[in-house]
Design a protein around this motif. Sequence first.
Motif, PDB file in Angstrom:
ATOM      1  N   PRO A   1      15.340  12.486   2.827  1.00 57.76           N
ATOM      2  CA  PRO A   1      15.548  11.143   2.726  1.00 57.76           C
ATOM      3  C   PRO A   1      14.239  10.523   3.449  1.00 57.76           C
ATOM      4  N   GLY A   2      14.566   8.481   3.201  1.00 59.14           N
ATOM      5  CA  GLY A   2      13.567   8.319   4.308  1.00 59.14           C
ATOM      6  C   GLY A   2      11.879   8.176   3.064  1.00 59.14           C
ATOM      7  N   SER A   3      11.744   9.047   2.456  1.00 57.83           N
ATOM      8  CA  SER A   3      10.389   9.144   1.812  1.00 57.83           C
ATOM      9  C   SER A   3      10.446   8.671   1.117  1.00 57.83           C
TER      10      SER A   3
ATOM     11  N   TYR B   1      19.776  25.429 -12.716  1.00 61.61           N
ATOM     12  CA  TYR B   1      19.608  23.784 -11.936  1.00 61.61           C
ATOM     13  C   TYR B   1      17.824  24.017 -12.467  1.00 61.61           C
ATOM     14  N   PHE B   2      17.250  25.420 -12.518  1.00 60.75           N
ATOM     15  CA  PHE B   2      15.813  25.076 -12.979  1.00 60.75           C
ATOM     16  C   PHE B   2      15.616  24.793 -14.138  1.00 60.75           C
ATOM     17  N   LYS B   3      15.752  26.107 -14.611  1.00 64.89           N
ATOM     18  CA  LYS B   3      16.058  25.804 -15.940  1.00 64.89           C
ATOM     19  C   LYS B   3      15.921  24.201 -16.820  1.00 64.89           C
ATOM     20  N   LEU B   4      17.069  23.650 -16.606  1.00 60.61           N
ATOM     21  CA  LEU B   4      17.008  22.248 -16.704  1.00 60.61           C
ATOM     22  C   LEU B   4      15.528  21.297 -16.000  1.00 60.61           C
ATOM     23  N   CYS B   5      15.723  20.857 -14.964  1.00 59.44           N
ATOM     24  CA  CYS B   5      14.915  20.414 -13.624  1.00 59.44           C
ATOM     25  C   CYS B   5      13.422  21.331 -13.727  1.00 59.44           C
ATOM     26  N   GLY B   6      12.541  22.093 -14.052  1.00 59.66           N
ATOM     27  CA  GLY B   6      11.465  22.974 -14.442  1.00 59.66           C
ATOM     28  C   GLY B   6      11.144  23.537 -13.095  1.00 59.66           C
ATOM     29  N   ASP B   7      10.144  24.272 -12.547  1.00 55.46           N
ATOM     30  CA  ASP B   7       9.675  24.711 -11.324  1.00 55.46           C
ATOM     31  C   ASP B   7       9.759  23.305 -10.287  1.00 55.46           C
ATOM     32  N   ILE B   8       9.017  23.609  -8.759  1.00 56.90           N
ATOM     33  CA  ILE B   8       8.987  22.470  -8.184  1.00 56.90           C
ATOM     34  C   ILE B   8       7.516  22.448  -8.454  1.00 56.90           C
ATOM     35  N   ASP B   9       7.216  20.952  -8.816  1.00 55.77           N
ATOM     36  CA  ASP B   9       6.049  20.758  -8.829  1.00 55.77           C
ATOM     37  C   ASP B   9       5.214  20.354  -7.120  1.00 55.77           C
ATOM     38  N   ASP B  10       6.218  19.469  -6.721  1.00 53.27           N
ATOM     39  CA  ASP B  10       5.270  19.381  -5.307  1.00 53.27           C
ATOM     40  C   ASP B  10       6.268  18.857  -4.164  1.00 53.27           C
ATOM     41  N   GLU B  11       5.747  18.778  -3.200  1.00 49.44           N
ATOM     42  CA  GLU B  11       6.991  18.164  -2.089  1.00 49.44           C
ATOM     43  C   GLU B  11       6.360  17.358  -0.801  1.00 49.44           C
ATOM     44  N   ILE B  12       6.980  16.298  -0.246  1.00 46.27           N
ATOM     45  CA  ILE B  12       6.051  16.011   0.048  1.00 46.27           C
ATOM     46  C   ILE B  12       7.414  16.279   1.350  1.00 46.27           C
ATOM     47  N   ALA B  13       6.795  16.688   3.030  1.00 43.04           N
ATOM     48  CA  ALA B  13       6.833  17.138   4.177  1.00 43.04           C
ATOM     49  C   ALA B  13       7.419  16.022   4.947  1.00 43.04           C
TER      50      ALA B  13
ATOM     51  N   LEU C   1       6.101  12.667   6.769  1.00 43.54           N
ATOM     52  CA  LEU C   1       6.876  10.970   7.355  1.00 43.54           C
ATOM     53  C   LEU C   1       7.084  10.835   8.238  1.00 43.54           C
ATOM     54  N   VAL C   2       7.402  11.795   9.834  1.00 39.35           N
ATOM     55  CA  VAL C   2       6.718  11.753  11.174  1.00 39.35           C
ATOM     56  C   VAL C   2       6.059  10.769  11.247  1.00 39.35           C
ATOM     57  N   ARG C   3       4.447  11.613  11.138  1.00 40.37           N
ATOM     58  CA  ARG C   3       3.475  11.163  11.262  1.00 40.37           C
ATOM     59  C   ARG C   3       3.550   9.833  10.730  1.00 40.37           C
ATOM     60  N   GLU C   4       3.752   9.232   9.246  1.00 40.19           N
ATOM     61  CA  GLU C   4       3.774   7.791   9.032  1.00 40.19           C
ATOM     62  C   GLU C   4       4.649   6.878   9.469  1.00 40.19           C
ATOM     63  N   THR C   5       5.711   7.353  10.678  1.00 36.83           N
ATOM     64  CA  THR C   5       6.505   6.939  11.224  1.00 36.83           C
ATOM     65  C   THR C   5       7.613   6.371  10.737  1.00 36.83           C
ATOM     66  N   ASP C   6       8.125   6.950   8.798  1.00 38.24           N
ATOM     67  CA  ASP C   6       9.246   6.648   8.527  1.00 38.24           C
ATOM     68  C   ASP C   6      10.473   7.453   8.589  1.00 38.24           C
TER      69      ASP C   6
ATOM     70  N   PRO D   1       0.715  -1.381   0.245  1.00 34.96           N
ATOM     71  CA  PRO D   1      -0.163  -0.278   0.140  1.00 34.96           C
ATOM     72  C   PRO D   1       0.701   1.429  -0.212  1.00 34.96           C
ATOM     73  N   TRP D   2       0.347   2.246  -0.699  1.00 29.78           N
ATOM     74  CA  TRP D   2       1.136   3.809  -1.061  1.00 29.78           C
ATOM     75  C   TRP D   2       1.142   4.325   1.061  1.00 29.78           C
ATOM     76  N   ARG D   3       1.785   5.251   1.346  1.00 28.53           N
ATOM     77  CA  ARG D   3       1.726   6.610   2.107  1.00 28.53           C
ATOM     78  C   ARG D   3       0.655   7.054   2.265  1.00 28.53           C
ATOM     79  N   SER D   4      -0.053   7.819   2.571  1.00 27.71           N
ATOM     80  CA  SER D   4      -0.609   8.558   2.037  1.00 27.71           C
ATOM     81  C   SER D   4       0.429   9.726   1.612  1.00 27.71           C
ATOM     82  N   TYR D   5       1.185  10.209   2.132  1.00 31.34           N
ATOM     83  CA  TYR D   5       1.724  11.088   1.412  1.00 31.34           C
ATOM     84  C   TYR D   5       2.517  10.950   0.238  1.00 31.34           C
ATOM     85  N   GLN D   6       2.332  10.017  -0.059  1.00 26.86           N
ATOM     86  CA  GLN D   6       2.471   8.949  -1.752  1.00 26.86           C
ATOM     87  C   GLN D   6       1.895   9.404  -2.626  1.00 26.86           C
ATOM     88  N   ALA D   7       1.109   8.442  -1.775  1.00 25.74           N
ATOM     89  CA  ALA D   7      -0.861   8.314  -3.060  1.00 25.74           C
ATOM     90  C   ALA D   7      -1.707   9.900  -3.335  1.00 25.74           C
TER      91      ALA D   7
END
Length: 875
Positions: free
Chosen positions: A40-42, A178-190, A194-199, A13-19
């Motif tokens: 790290p750990g996400s 860096y941003f020219k290559l990678c593009g703007d940041i689309d999403d972020e896992i906080a 991960l602490v909430r999910e005990t990861d 199952p996917w973690r909630s933040y991953q889903a």
Amino acid sequence: MLESFRFLEFNFPWRSYQANLLKHFNTHIEDNHFHVIAPPGSGKTILGIEIIRKLNKKTLVLAPTLTIRNQWENRLQTFFTRDEDFEPFSFDLKAPKDITFSTYQSLHAFYKTFEDKNDYYAFFKKHNIQTLVLDEAHHLKNAWWTCLIDLKENIPFHLVALTATPPYDSDRTEVAKYFKLCGDIDDEIAVPDLVRETDLCPHQDFVYFSKPEDLEINFIVEYRKKIATFNDELIEDEAFISFLKAHRFYKSPKYHLEAIYSNTEYFSAILIFLNACGISIEKEKLELLGFEGDETIQFPELQLEWLGVLFQNLLVSDRELLIDHEVYLMRLEKKLRQLDVFRKRKVDFIGENLLYKSLSNSPSKLKSIVDIVKAERENLKEDLRCVILTDYIRKEFLNSQKELINSIGVMPIFQFIRSSCSHKEDLAVLSGSLVIVHKSVLEPFNKIESCDSFSFSPLEIDADFLVVSSKIKTKNSIVSIITKLFEDGDIKVLVGTKSLLGEGWDAPSINSLILASFIGSFVSSNQMRGRAIRKDADKPDKTGNIWHLACVDITDASGGRDVEVLKRRFDAFVGVTNNDVPFISNGIDRLNFPEHFLEEDIDVLNEVTLKRAKDRGETTKKWEDSIGKGTRLTKDVRLFYIGDKPFTRQRQLYYFDAIRFFVVELMLAISVFYVEFILRGINLVVQRGVLYFIYAFLAAFLFSFGLKLYRAITLYVKHGYLYKKIQNMGLSILDTMVELNYITTNKEALIVTSSLVNKGDVSCSLLGGNAYESAVFSKALSEIINPINSPRYLIIKSSFFRKRLDIENFYPVPEIFGDKKAKALVFQKHWNTHIGKSKLFYTRHKEGRRLLLKARLAHVHNAFKKVSKEVMVWK
């Protein structure tokens, strides 16, 4: 779908933040970019494989190291296959398959083999590779970037960029690449997700301060004295004053307007210096720059920063145009070199590099490390798993007594702990070229790998410690052996280099990490910090203490450069605050340190820190309490209150000044203008009665002074409720983003909030938006409230009140709306709705350049002040 991808499916199952991240994937990939920040750990690798599966194209995955490259293939086979392994993969870039795993170095080497780059592009077309995955994308600041951007510009790709920390603290050119290559940041896992999910485990950052050694203090004091004497002498130096007055910018500004417009800092520095010398700046010069006859510039004090700008231009940037004065400039250069403020064509009166080099490597930090290790050992006892990371090995101290050590590194740290702490058998060293263990671990060492495969040489200064070297290639590398000994508790304190252990090394048992590294970016700092916050499956109640070291410059109220560097690094760290009512935020402010450092307070601060670090249960409780208060990290823009007096006192002064001004004016007016009215009023009283007289008096009063009364009240209200004005600016930005289609979230779900925080600061943020929308909003608001740089468009609205309240009269149109006039007009329309009527000026024309210069000079006192910052807050 590629036939081989049909058999790939995530087995758990996917973690909630991953889903949640995957749920928005289709929207984000519409521009062919998917740029994700994940700590790290996400499960970045697993998410990356799922994205590859969704895109369903032949893919090239690039990683910074062979170890990380191999992890991708391992995760693919472990988590996405069931009955049989996925076969169509390759580690060979020259023989790609459906999924090819390689490294940035390999691609760069491959790129260089093509004399004709068209053959390079043709290779990827031939093999139909249509997806590029960039793992640990923050590594792309160096030469590896070239072969990737070249490929991207010539072949259409789906580009997926994964990183734990974007390289925000690199120079602007590197960040732009860096941003020219990678593009703007689309999403972020906080991290809170991960602490909430005990990861990730609950954790806290701690700072242990030290005072410089006497020799370092004397060096700093003498340096500051020399600079102060030079400054005082320069202000009285008639030759230098005459030299500046003869400068083309000052003597004939109307003939050099374009040059002045392009380097306003230089021109400002000349005016500020001459003003400090008591030279009156002619109004004609100021009028030429756009100031009215009765307008004045409030020149700031001659700070060392302005002196640095002045001499940087005189001795470097502008030198070729001052060739007639070369003999005089040579004398100035010689003097600055003698003062140690001019090196490698760089002028630095603050002594940032000189003093920082001294304090960052201060031996006082070695004593700090000993104090921390002792405290953590006393608290955790046999459960202690402490890692200390630093920059250099410094083998010259391999057999030195600690009294002879004068810098920080692996061996100095080892020697201080060895000679100062009990339980020295817990100590070991692990670096690329030097491994040291205590003789007591030989037995468990032999169980992992035969000791016959290694040589063990007693350390000259202490025979209980052995230098380990490998005789032959063994099944287990020395790194994996030492790591196993550490995980099992045979080694409890491990000293190593950040280059070996800072990224990619995994030891989940770490519960205390001391960062004694002082070079590199906050990218590497965050990577090192990630070693200590991983969960430990064997100890689900683990908490992590991360220790940072700072040597305080006691001659500087703000703590000095070493403290300042640490503050900047903390902008990349998200954690719980030390408040009684905790919340989750980034930045060092969450630790509640004083703004000004007094020498006598340092020991008290350290005692409080050690006490807090001991209560690991409280750290866990703070995370639990804080996580429940929010759902996602949101960017706040903080506008700092920078008045000379405390905020509440300043607001009272404005209030009483306004009222006092109004009352004095009223009494004067009554005594002068109303005498005749009152004399005539006698007839009114006789003819129409007292009540009519009162009505007539009030009508005359309101007609003459009602507007002034209204303005006096408005003055106080506006100063007291500045956050409302900032909120209106935010609404202007939001409405513009909506009209220009920068928003994908339903507007009804978006809220602009603004409030007073701390002691007069204003906080403003966009709630309800995704990471990209929040980033665009906060960047645009920061550009508006920060000192003006070089926007393409200015919005101008001057009034008595804004000058009186020290609020900017000139506002830049944010860069994202300023690239085209049509966008700037949309922003102006919404600005007029929420703020009031304004005029829009294009700053690339002559009149606009003049107004831009005026805008900078009018508020030149803010040039070296930190007006605002972006803060991540869990809401």
